[in-house]
Design a protein around this motif. Structure first.
Motif, PDB file in Angstrom:
ATOM      1  N   SER A 101      23.057 -25.961 -37.242  1.00  0.00           N
ATOM      2  CA  SER A 101      21.708 -25.399 -37.256  1.00  0.00           C
ATOM      3  C   SER A 101      21.437 -24.544 -38.471  1.00  0.00           C
ATOM      4  O   SER A 101      20.291 -24.295 -38.782  1.00  0.00           O
ATOM      5  CB  SER A 101      21.390 -24.660 -35.936  1.00  0.00           C
ATOM      6  OG  SER A 101      20.128 -24.683 -35.750  1.00  0.00           O
ATOM      7  N   ALA A 161      10.664 -17.009 -43.925  1.00  0.00           N
ATOM      8  CA  ALA A 161      11.591 -17.484 -43.305  1.00  0.00           C
ATOM      9  C   ALA A 161      11.063 -18.659 -42.208  1.00  0.00           C
ATOM     10  O   ALA A 161      10.066 -18.798 -42.204  1.00  0.00           O
ATOM     11  CB  ALA A 161      12.355 -16.520 -42.480  1.00  0.00           C
ATOM     12  N   GLY A 162      11.902 -19.413 -41.638  1.00  0.00           N
ATOM     13  CA  GLY A 162      11.760 -20.297 -40.710  1.00  0.00           C
ATOM     14  C   GLY A 162      10.861 -19.867 -39.512  1.00  0.00           C
ATOM     15  O   GLY A 162       9.707 -20.538 -39.093  1.00  0.00           O
ATOM     16  N   ALA A 163      11.261 -18.836 -38.987  1.00  0.00           N
ATOM     17  CA  ALA A 163      10.629 -18.177 -37.642  1.00  0.00           C
ATOM     18  C   ALA A 163       9.249 -17.649 -38.279  1.00  0.00           C
ATOM     19  O   ALA A 163       8.242 -17.739 -37.313  1.00  0.00           O
ATOM     20  CB  ALA A 163      11.425 -17.012 -37.010  1.00  0.00           C
ATOM     21  N   GLU A 166       7.096 -20.694 -38.255  1.00  0.00           N
ATOM     22  CA  GLU A 166       6.470 -21.098 -37.014  1.00  0.00           C
ATOM     23  C   GLU A 166       5.352 -20.049 -36.666  1.00  0.00           C
ATOM     24  O   GLU A 166       4.285 -20.658 -35.978  1.00  0.00           O
ATOM     25  CB  GLU A 166       7.733 -20.709 -35.990  1.00  0.00           C
ATOM     26  CG  GLU A 166       8.755 -21.520 -36.070  1.00  0.00           C
ATOM     27  CD  GLU A 166       9.774 -21.309 -35.363  1.00  0.00           C
ATOM     28  OE1 GLU A 166       9.622 -20.786 -34.055  1.00  0.00           O
ATOM     29  OE2 GLU A 166      11.248 -21.663 -35.580  1.00  0.00           O
ATOM     30  N   HIS A 195      14.785 -25.202 -30.646  1.00  0.00           N
ATOM     31  CA  HIS A 195      15.632 -23.925 -31.197  1.00  0.00           C
ATOM     32  C   HIS A 195      15.118 -22.611 -30.333  1.00  0.00           C
ATOM     33  O   HIS A 195      13.740 -22.667 -30.149  1.00  0.00           O
ATOM     34  CB  HIS A 195      15.196 -23.814 -32.660  1.00  0.00           C
ATOM     35  CG  HIS A 195      16.166 -22.812 -33.347  1.00  0.00           C
ATOM     36  ND1 HIS A 195      15.682 -21.552 -33.803  1.00  0.00           N
ATOM     37  CD2 HIS A 195      17.572 -22.898 -33.531  1.00  0.00           C
ATOM     38  CE1 HIS A 195      16.784 -20.956 -34.228  1.00  0.00           C
ATOM     39  NE2 HIS A 195      17.773 -21.936 -34.306  1.00  0.00           N
ATOM     40  N   THR A 197      14.039 -20.000 -31.616  1.00  0.00           N
ATOM     41  CA  THR A 197      12.655 -19.056 -31.989  1.00  0.00           C
ATOM     42  C   THR A 197      11.541 -19.675 -31.514  1.00  0.00           C
ATOM     43  O   THR A 197      10.687 -19.073 -31.717  1.00  0.00           O
ATOM     44  CB  THR A 197      12.835 -19.209 -33.673  1.00  0.00           C
ATOM     45  OG1 THR A 197      13.211 -20.520 -34.135  1.00  0.00           O
ATOM     46  CG2 THR A 197      14.182 -18.452 -34.124  1.00  0.00           C
ATOM     47  N   THR A 239      11.476 -29.404 -31.815  1.00  0.00           N
ATOM     48  CA  THR A 239      12.482 -29.247 -32.976  1.00  0.00           C
ATOM     49  C   THR A 239      12.936 -31.084 -33.362  1.00  0.00           C
ATOM     50  O   THR A 239      13.364 -31.526 -32.292  1.00  0.00           O
ATOM     51  CB  THR A 239      13.477 -28.512 -32.748  1.00  0.00           C
ATOM     52  OG1 THR A 239      13.006 -27.327 -32.187  1.00  0.00           O
ATOM     53  CG2 THR A 239      14.623 -28.471 -33.721  1.00  0.00           C
ATOM     54  N   ASP A 268       9.343 -28.006 -35.582  1.00  0.00           N
ATOM     55  CA  ASP A 268      10.221 -27.082 -36.010  1.00  0.00           C
ATOM     56  C   ASP A 268      11.100 -28.162 -37.110  1.00  0.00           C
ATOM     57  O   ASP A 268      11.765 -29.008 -36.538  1.00  0.00           O
ATOM     58  CB  ASP A 268      11.251 -26.565 -34.969  1.00  0.00           C
ATOM     59  CG  ASP A 268      12.271 -25.522 -35.855  1.00  0.00           C
ATOM     60  OD1 ASP A 268      12.683 -25.848 -36.810  1.00  0.00           O
ATOM     61  OD2 ASP A 268      12.715 -24.721 -35.024  1.00  0.00           O
ATOM     62  N   ALA A 270      13.214 -26.923 -39.662  1.00  0.00           N
ATOM     63  CA  ALA A 270      14.623 -26.738 -40.016  1.00  0.00           C
ATOM     64  C   ALA A 270      15.613 -27.624 -40.170  1.00  0.00           C
ATOM     65  O   ALA A 270      16.510 -27.433 -41.194  1.00  0.00           O
ATOM     66  CB  ALA A 270      15.089 -25.415 -38.932  1.00  0.00           C
ATOM     67  N   ASN A 271      15.504 -28.682 -39.298  1.00  0.00           N
ATOM     68  CA  ASN A 271      16.619 -29.676 -39.769  1.00  0.00           C
ATOM     69  C   ASN A 271      16.160 -30.766 -40.429  1.00  0.00           C
ATOM     70  O   ASN A 271      16.717 -31.964 -40.569  1.00  0.00           O
ATOM     71  CB  ASN A 271      17.081 -30.101 -38.202  1.00  0.00           C
ATOM     72  CG  ASN A 271      17.687 -29.201 -37.268  1.00  0.00           C
ATOM     73  OD1 ASN A 271      18.198 -28.257 -37.897  1.00  0.00           O
ATOM     74  ND2 ASN A 271      17.427 -29.277 -36.122  1.00  0.00           N
ATOM     75  N   HIS A 290       7.170 -25.966 -40.222  1.00  0.00           N
ATOM     76  CA  HIS A 290       8.064 -25.262 -41.233  1.00  0.00           C
ATOM     77  C   HIS A 290       8.865 -25.770 -41.670  1.00  0.00           C
ATOM     78  O   HIS A 290       9.855 -26.720 -41.208  1.00  0.00           O
ATOM     79  CB  HIS A 290       8.348 -23.667 -40.856  1.00  0.00           C
ATOM     80  CG  HIS A 290       9.516 -23.713 -39.864  1.00  0.00           C
ATOM     81  ND1 HIS A 290       9.485 -24.067 -38.464  1.00  0.00           N
ATOM     82  CD2 HIS A 290      10.813 -23.516 -40.183  1.00  0.00           C
ATOM     83  CE1 HIS A 290      10.815 -23.895 -38.073  1.00  0.00           C
ATOM     84  NE2 HIS A 290      11.578 -23.631 -39.153  1.00  0.00           N
ATOM     85  N   ASN A 292      12.683 -25.040 -43.794  1.00  0.00           N
ATOM     86  CA  ASN A 292      13.472 -23.669 -44.334  1.00  0.00           C
ATOM     87  C   ASN A 292      13.812 -24.357 -45.906  1.00  0.00           C
ATOM     88  O   ASN A 292      14.740 -25.052 -45.870  1.00  0.00           O
ATOM     89  CB  ASN A 292      14.864 -23.634 -43.419  1.00  0.00           C
ATOM     90  CG  ASN A 292      14.155 -23.250 -41.969  1.00  0.00           C
ATOM     91  OD1 ASN A 292      13.228 -23.854 -41.342  1.00  0.00           O
ATOM     92  ND2 ASN A 292      14.691 -22.216 -41.684  1.00  0.00           N
ATOM     93  N   HIS A 294      15.760 -22.483 -47.455  1.00  0.00           N
ATOM     94  CA  HIS A 294      16.990 -21.986 -47.728  1.00  0.00           C
ATOM     95  C   HIS A 294      17.909 -22.871 -46.620  1.00  0.00           C
ATOM     96  O   HIS A 294      19.056 -22.378 -46.809  1.00  0.00           O
ATOM     97  CB  HIS A 294      17.082 -20.566 -47.035  1.00  0.00           C
ATOM     98  CG  HIS A 294      16.513 -20.564 -45.780  1.00  0.00           C
ATOM     99  ND1 HIS A 294      15.074 -20.415 -45.693  1.00  0.00           N
ATOM    100  CD2 HIS A 294      16.898 -19.959 -44.628  1.00  0.00           C
ATOM    101  CE1 HIS A 294      14.748 -20.077 -44.483  1.00  0.00           C
ATOM    102  NE2 HIS A 294      16.007 -19.934 -43.688  1.00  0.00           N
ATOM    103  N   LYS A 295      17.578 -24.021 -46.415  1.00  0.00           N
ATOM    104  CA  LYS A 295      18.311 -24.983 -45.723  1.00  0.00           C
ATOM    105  C   LYS A 295      18.518 -26.263 -46.516  1.00  0.00           C
ATOM    106  O   LYS A 295      19.357 -26.548 -47.054  1.00  0.00           O
ATOM    107  CB  LYS A 295      18.314 -25.022 -44.313  1.00  0.00           C
ATOM    108  CG  LYS A 295      18.429 -23.812 -43.369  1.00  0.00           C
ATOM    109  CD  LYS A 295      18.224 -23.905 -42.008  1.00  0.00           C
ATOM    110  CE  LYS A 295      18.313 -22.683 -41.153  1.00  0.00           C
ATOM    111  NZ  LYS A 295      17.905 -23.092 -39.791  1.00  0.00           N
TER     112      LYS A 295
HETATM  113  C1  LIG Z   1      17.448 -21.721 -38.872  1.00  0.00           C
HETATM  114  C2  LIG Z   1      16.405 -22.300 -37.873  1.00  0.00           C
HETATM  115  C3  LIG Z   1      15.218 -21.493 -37.608  1.00  0.00           C
HETATM  116  C4  LIG Z   1      14.848 -20.150 -37.962  1.00  0.00           C
HETATM  117  O1  LIG Z   1      14.805 -20.236 -39.248  1.00  0.00           O
HETATM  118  P1  LIG Z   1      15.101 -18.807 -39.947  1.00  0.00           P
HETATM  119  O2  LIG Z   1      14.704 -18.967 -41.549  1.00  0.00           O
HETATM  120  O3  LIG Z   1      16.374 -18.296 -39.602  1.00  0.00           O
HETATM  121  O4  LIG Z   1      13.899 -17.972 -39.230  1.00  0.00           O
HETATM  122  C5  LIG Z   1      14.188 -22.204 -36.336  1.00  0.00           C
HETATM  123  N1  LIG Z   1      14.736 -23.411 -35.980  1.00  0.00           N
HETATM  124  C6  LIG Z   1      15.696 -24.225 -36.392  1.00  0.00           C
HETATM  125  C7  LIG Z   1      16.052 -25.493 -35.668  1.00  0.00           C
HETATM  126  C8  LIG Z   1      16.759 -23.720 -37.168  1.00  0.00           C
HETATM  127  O5  LIG Z   1      17.869 -24.182 -37.471  1.00  0.00           O
END
Ligand SMILES: *Cc1c(COP(=O)(O)O)cnc(C)c1O
Length: 524
Positions: A101, A161-163, A166, A195, A197, A239, A268, A270-271, A290, A292, A294-295
């Motif tokens: 994650s 940030a990711g959250a 969102e 997730h 969040t 997600t 979501d 993030a993935n 969103h 990320n 940073h991911k």
């Molecule tokens: C990391 C993550 C988030 C939150 O992202 P942040 O940048 O830590 O706020 C939300 N959803 C998923 C699936 C994530 O992996």
């Protein structure tokens, strides 16, 4: 543990070793380090400042009457203290970081070089727009890439940030519903595989959260979700790929059903690392997602490091997106649209999320990453991330229970459970023993739908040799757990500190250091 005269903690060698304990507490290059309060004294200072010319104090009753009590250290002592502490840390530059994650991948040094160029690193957010055209150009070009890669209509770059992204998406949905006169739609449906969040964000934005169950195969129960749609439903938050490491195959059908029922679809993203260059979320009917940076697009994170969560928006939601945003004008110059009153072309914006324009350093790193990979390279990122995760899954499914392996390949994360461990053994024992093997543990006990979950995300940046070493280590530890090896219960044994009471540390953290009472004084 008692401090000896020099302030160091004596250390005992591993059981079975015939080495004597060291005087310093150090174990060769593994250096013990006391708290800065224990090694620094209040009457020492690293700087020598000339005594001030005395003038009457204007502090009045606020003047300090007692010493502040901060430890003083010289420059070399300070550097050694923090360098020693840093060596007790684990980092992506030391080894594989399998945290599911989190997408902990290599951060190319080229990104850092670009972000440190003075023209980017030294700009000030209040500089006149004409003097920061290059920086605004980076934001604008990155925005275009994100829109292109996701097949969406617009993007809000400022979420940090990711959250936070969102929240941006959910505030757009709220504003869109209010504009339609449907502010009474208050329910947000969140599948169990989302997730954590997601429900937190929905609640924070003023919605009521309702769970949608997952199927035995680890995906959203589409029928249950469709059955719950209605005039009170504002949105669903899904997600994808989900936290079980699976692609939500029914997402297009879900989006169509949600739209038909008058709701919006938040994804979501993030993935996104697992699908970048392969799937455009816009084609799946998503309204807001969103990313990320940073991911998916590297950039260092963890330990509270900077994040960046740009939120892509559909045509329906884009007018409600936050300020500021950049726009390339006909003459090629880039404008920063900042004022809600600047014109009538964005009257529906929900407002602002941040004081300025977002995380400039992250934008520069992410755009560098994107441009150096190119469209084909980004697709390969996703393919290799998925390949690596499936290699881990298939290599370990004979040793560890893999609850969704029957359902086919995973995406970028492999998931295992603690099924088959003897009574008294759980995922934490495996995770702690991995520390002894020199690895950061995987994500544990998440997602909640899997008992004793171990969520492993190798990312595309690991070589087969690195994966084989990790797989070998995890297999060995898992076999010890299944055999009931009691030494696992006290692991890690080779770390600077052994098994800690993490619950106690979290519930009753000791945040204040008090000078220990010396025994001889206490007796007086
Ligand atoms: C990391 C993550 C988030 C939150 O992202 P942040 O940048 O830590 O706020 C939300 N959803 C998923 C699936 C994530 O992996």
């Amino acid at each position: 543990m008692a401090l000896n005269q020099s302030g160091w903690r004596p250390t005992t060698p591993e059981a079975g070793s015939n080495a004597a304990p060291t005087f310093t507490g150090n174990k060769a290059l593994m250096l013990e380090e006391a708290l800065i309060f224990e090694i620094g004294s209040t009457d020492t200072t690293g700087v020598e400042v000339a005594a001030p010319v005395t003038s009457a104090s204007r502090l009045g009753a606020l003047a300090r009457t007692a010493p502040i009590g901060l430890p003083g250290l010289s420059e070399p002592e300070t550097i050694r203290h923090y360098t020693r502490l840093s060596r007790q840390n684990y980092a992506i530059d030391l080894g594989l970081f399998p945290l599911g994650s989190c997408t902990m991948k290599h951060n190319p040094r080229l990104n850092e070089k670009m972000a440190r160029l003075p023209g980017f690193a030294d700009v000030h957010p209040l500089q006149p727009v004409d003097t920061v055209q290059g920086a605004l150009g980076v934001i604008n070009e990155l925005a275009f890439w994100l829109i292109d890669l996701t097949g969406m209509h617009g993007v809000a770059m400022s979420p940090k940030a990711g959250a936070h992204g969102e929240l941006c998406g959910m505030l757009c949905i709220k504003a869109a519903l209010e504009k339609r006169g449907e502010g009474h739609r208050k329910v947000v449906l969140v599948p169990e595989s989302a997730h954590g969040t997601n429900p937190a964000t929905a609640a924070f934005a003023g919605f009521t959260v309702e769970d949608i169950p997952a199927t035995a195969g680890g995906r959203v129960d589409t029928e249950a979700l469709k059955a719950r749609l209605g005039p009170d439903v504002a949105a669903v938050m899904i997600t994808n790929p989900n936290t079980c490491g699976l692609f939500e195959r029914d997402l297009k059908a879900i989006s169509d059903a949600v739209h038909a029922a008058g709701g919006y679809v938040y994804c979501d993203g993030a993935n996104f690392n697992a699908i970048v260059g392969r799937v455009r979320p816009g084609d799946l009917g998503i309204d807001a997602m969103h990313i990320n940076l940073h991911k998916t697009f590297s950039t260092p994170h963890g330990g509270g490091g900077p994040g960046s969560g740009p939120t892509v928006l559909s045509e329906a939601l884009a007018p409600f997106g936050p300020l500021p945003f950049t726009a390339r004008m006909k003459d090629g110059h880039i404008a920063l649209i900042e004022e809600e009153t600047a014109g009538d072309d964005h009257p529906d914006t929900f407002g602002r999320m941040t004081a300025f324009h977002g995380q400039m350093g992250m934008f520069t790193r992410a755009l560098t990453y994107i441009l150096s990979h190119g469209a084909d390279g980004l697709r390969q990122v996703a393919e290799d991330a998925v390949l690596n995760a499936n290699y881990v899954l298939r290599s370990l499914e004979d040793t560890l229970d893999a609850p969704f392996a029957f359902a086919g390949p995973c995406m970028h994360e492999a998931i295992f459970s603690d099924e088959g461990f003897p009574e008294g053994f759980s995922t934490i024992d495996v995770a702690k023993a991995l520390i002894d093997e020199g690895f950061h543990p995987m994500t544990m006990y998440f997602p909640l739908v899997v008992h004793g979950a171990m969520l492993i995300e190798p990312t595309e940046t690991e070589s087969k040799a690195a994966l084989d070493q990790f797989i070998g280590a995890l297999r060995s530890v898992a076999e010890r757990a299944k055999a009931g090896d009691a030494s696992l219960k006290t692991a890690p044994h080779f770390a600077p500190r052994s098994r800690l009471d993490e619950t106690l540390a979290a519930r009753k953290p000791k945040l204040v250091w008090r000078e220990p009472v010396v025994a001889s004084e206490a007796a007086e």
